[in-house]
Design a protein around this motif. Structure first.
Motif, PDB file in Angstrom:
ATOM      1  N   UNK A 138      -6.028  -3.600   3.505  1.00 33.59           N
ATOM      2  CA  UNK A 138      -5.576  -2.214   3.352  1.00 33.59           C
ATOM      3  C   UNK A 138      -6.420  -1.629   2.579  1.00 33.59           C
ATOM      4  N   UNK A 139      -5.841  -0.962   1.588  1.00 36.15           N
ATOM      5  CA  UNK A 139      -6.644   0.191   0.583  1.00 36.15           C
ATOM      6  C   UNK A 139      -5.870   0.270  -0.802  1.00 36.15           C
ATOM      7  N   UNK A 140      -6.476   0.258  -1.887  1.00 37.98           N
ATOM      8  CA  UNK A 140      -5.664   0.908  -2.956  1.00 37.98           C
ATOM      9  C   UNK A 140      -5.269   2.364  -2.765  1.00 37.98           C
ATOM     10  N   UNK A 141      -5.908   3.001  -2.234  1.00 35.65           N
ATOM     11  CA  UNK A 141      -5.325   4.281  -1.861  1.00 35.65           C
ATOM     12  C   UNK A 141      -4.018   4.521  -1.384  1.00 35.65           C
ATOM     13  N   UNK A 142      -3.414   3.368  -0.926  1.00 36.45           N
ATOM     14  CA  UNK A 142      -2.036   2.926  -0.358  1.00 36.45           C
ATOM     15  C   UNK A 142      -0.973   3.393  -1.461  1.00 36.45           C
ATOM     16  N   UNK A 143      -1.785   2.695  -2.608  1.00 33.53           N
ATOM     17  CA  UNK A 143      -0.551   2.812  -3.823  1.00 33.53           C
ATOM     18  C   UNK A 143      -0.957   3.624  -5.037  1.00 33.53           C
ATOM     19  N   UNK A 144      -2.216   4.123  -4.897  1.00 39.54           N
ATOM     20  CA  UNK A 144      -2.660   5.163  -5.935  1.00 39.54           C
ATOM     21  C   UNK A 144      -2.772   6.601  -5.633  1.00 39.54           C
ATOM     22  N   UNK A 145      -3.027   6.754  -4.054  1.00 40.25           N
ATOM     23  CA  UNK A 145      -3.349   7.801  -3.598  1.00 40.25           C
ATOM     24  C   UNK A 145      -4.753   8.239  -3.981  1.00 40.25           C
ATOM     25  N   UNK A 146      -5.214   9.378  -3.131  1.00 42.72           N
ATOM     26  CA  UNK A 146      -6.905   9.528  -3.493  1.00 42.72           C
ATOM     27  C   UNK A 146      -6.954  11.278  -3.194  1.00 42.72           C
ATOM     28  N   UNK A 147      -6.042  11.797  -2.599  1.00 41.23           N
ATOM     29  CA  UNK A 147      -6.351  13.418  -2.353  1.00 41.23           C
ATOM     30  C   UNK A 147      -7.170  13.630  -1.234  1.00 41.23           C
ATOM     31  N   UNK A 148      -6.587  14.431  -0.383  1.00 44.59           N
ATOM     32  CA  UNK A 148      -7.477  15.056   0.509  1.00 44.59           C
ATOM     33  C   UNK A 148      -7.741  13.918   1.621  1.00 44.59           C
ATOM     34  N   UNK A 149      -6.796  12.976   1.938  1.00 47.84           N
ATOM     35  CA  UNK A 149      -6.818  11.995   2.970  1.00 47.84           C
ATOM     36  C   UNK A 149      -5.471  11.417   3.513  1.00 47.84           C
ATOM     37  N   UNK A 150      -4.485  12.305   3.715  1.00 51.54           N
ATOM     38  CA  UNK A 150      -3.226  11.940   4.246  1.00 51.54           C
ATOM     39  C   UNK A 150      -3.221  11.124   5.167  1.00 51.54           C
ATOM     40  N   UNK A 151      -3.744  11.071   6.324  1.00 56.90           N
ATOM     41  CA  UNK A 151      -3.883  10.343   7.513  1.00 56.90           C
ATOM     42  C   UNK A 151      -4.190   8.780   7.141  1.00 56.90           C
ATOM     43  N   UNK A 178      -0.128 -11.875   5.280  1.00 54.27           N
ATOM     44  CA  UNK A 178      -0.603 -11.043   3.954  1.00 54.27           C
ATOM     45  C   UNK A 178      -1.399  -9.788   3.778  1.00 54.27           C
ATOM     46  N   UNK A 179      -1.598  -9.145   2.874  1.00 54.53           N
ATOM     47  CA  UNK A 179      -2.442  -8.173   2.968  1.00 54.53           C
ATOM     48  C   UNK A 179      -3.499  -8.169   1.892  1.00 54.53           C
ATOM     49  N   UNK A 180      -4.776  -7.799   1.945  1.00 52.27           N
ATOM     50  CA  UNK A 180      -5.777  -7.854   0.814  1.00 52.27           C
ATOM     51  C   UNK A 180      -5.907  -6.350   0.663  1.00 52.27           C
ATOM     52  N   UNK A 181      -5.879  -5.931  -0.546  1.00 55.49           N
ATOM     53  CA  UNK A 181      -6.157  -4.870  -0.827  1.00 55.49           C
ATOM     54  C   UNK A 181      -7.230  -4.407  -1.596  1.00 55.49           C
ATOM     55  N   UNK A 182      -8.420  -3.997  -1.071  1.00 51.33           N
ATOM     56  CA  UNK A 182      -9.823  -3.437  -1.993  1.00 51.33           C
ATOM     57  C   UNK A 182      -9.547  -2.396  -2.542  1.00 51.33           C
ATOM     58  N   UNK A 183     -10.345  -1.798  -3.416  1.00 49.65           N
ATOM     59  CA  UNK A 183     -10.817  -0.751  -3.940  1.00 49.65           C
ATOM     60  C   UNK A 183     -11.981  -0.235  -3.933  1.00 49.65           C
ATOM     61  N   UNK A 184     -12.932  -0.494  -4.508  1.00 52.23           N
ATOM     62  CA  UNK A 184     -14.184   0.259  -4.462  1.00 52.23           C
ATOM     63  C   UNK A 184     -15.164  -0.936  -4.259  1.00 52.23           C
TER      64      UNK A 184
END
Length: 256
Positions: A138-151, A178-184
């Protein structure tokens, strides 16, 4: 540590480059058999060279359900079993609420989410036989948001929800999810994104200085290590979890 993955057959979507490529290479190191579902033939061939008899590339993009069904069929024809699935393929395509259309949003969600379900669905009868595992990247954007990337974030959030849903549904079959969540993570896609800024080096420096552990980005190999562990018997009592591999970026105070 022997993860007991020798000769285990693992499907990896987007398994030729970036995080997926690191997972494929890591599985080869463990004696497993990665099945790389990725149209990037040049990158995939380099991985296949490391284990030509114990790896396989299916050079397709999972655009619809029939593609996932085909990938499962080809895997069974060659190896006769499936022991794990890594859902990984996707791209942050910057389809936002303000700058985007309903049609673009729907396409973004579809291309980043639907194949996660499709691949797991068609692999499921065989995962039941092997009591295998599913790992959703997955991605950390799922829990933090990022802006400009709704899809993209909608898809990533849904992946986390499906991780818990499937973990519950598949308990009777002892299939762990299970899910692995990267950030950067500095992947080729990330590099392309960095290059869109006027001063890419400064933008990269601004990001890494806010990563608490080591002031550096996570490597694809570090994401791969967690993913491979979760596929293994060593993680035999872990299911329904969202595991962050991000140097503390998501949850720790970034002023540290």
């Amino acid at each position: 540590m022997d993860l007991k993955l020798k000769d285990k057959v693992i499907l990896i979507s987007g398994g030729a480059k970036g995080i997926g490529g690191a997972i494929s290479n890591g599985l080869i190191d463990e004696g497993a058999i990665p099945v790389i579902i990725d149209p990037s033939k040049e990158e995939g061939s380099k991985i296949l060279e490391r284990a030509p008899l114990h790896s396989m590339q299916i050079p397709i993009r999972l655009n619809n359900a029939s593609d996932a069904e085909k990938a499962v069929k080809l895997t069974l024809e060659k190896f006769g079993r499936i022991d794990g699935v890594v859902n990984n393929a996707g791209a942050n395509d910057s389809v936002g609420l303000e700058h985007g259309s309903p049609e673009e949003f729907e396409k973004s969600v579809a291309k980043n989410l639907h194949h996660y379900y499709h691949l797991a669905h068609f692999a499921l009868p065989h995962l039941k036989k092997s009591q295998g595992a599913i790992v959703n990247i997955s991605s950390k954007t799922a829990v933090t948001g990022q802006g400009g990337t709704s899809g993209y974030t909608a898809a990533k959030g849904a992946q986390l929800s499906l991780t818990r849903e499937w973990a519950v549904e598949l308990l009777p079959y002892k299939i762990r999810v299970n899910a692995v969540i990267p950030a950067e993570v500095y992947t080729p896609l990330y590099q392309n994104w960095i290059q869109t800024f006027d001063d890419p080096e400064q933008k990269l420096a601004d990001i890494t200085k806010n990563i608490p552990l080591g002031k550096r980005m996570t490597s694809p190999e570090e994401i791969a290590a967690m993913s491979i562990f979760l596929l293994s018997e060593k993680a035999s009592h872990i299911t329904g979890q969202h595991l962050f591999v991000d140097g503390g970026y998501t949850h720790l105070d970034r002023s540290l």
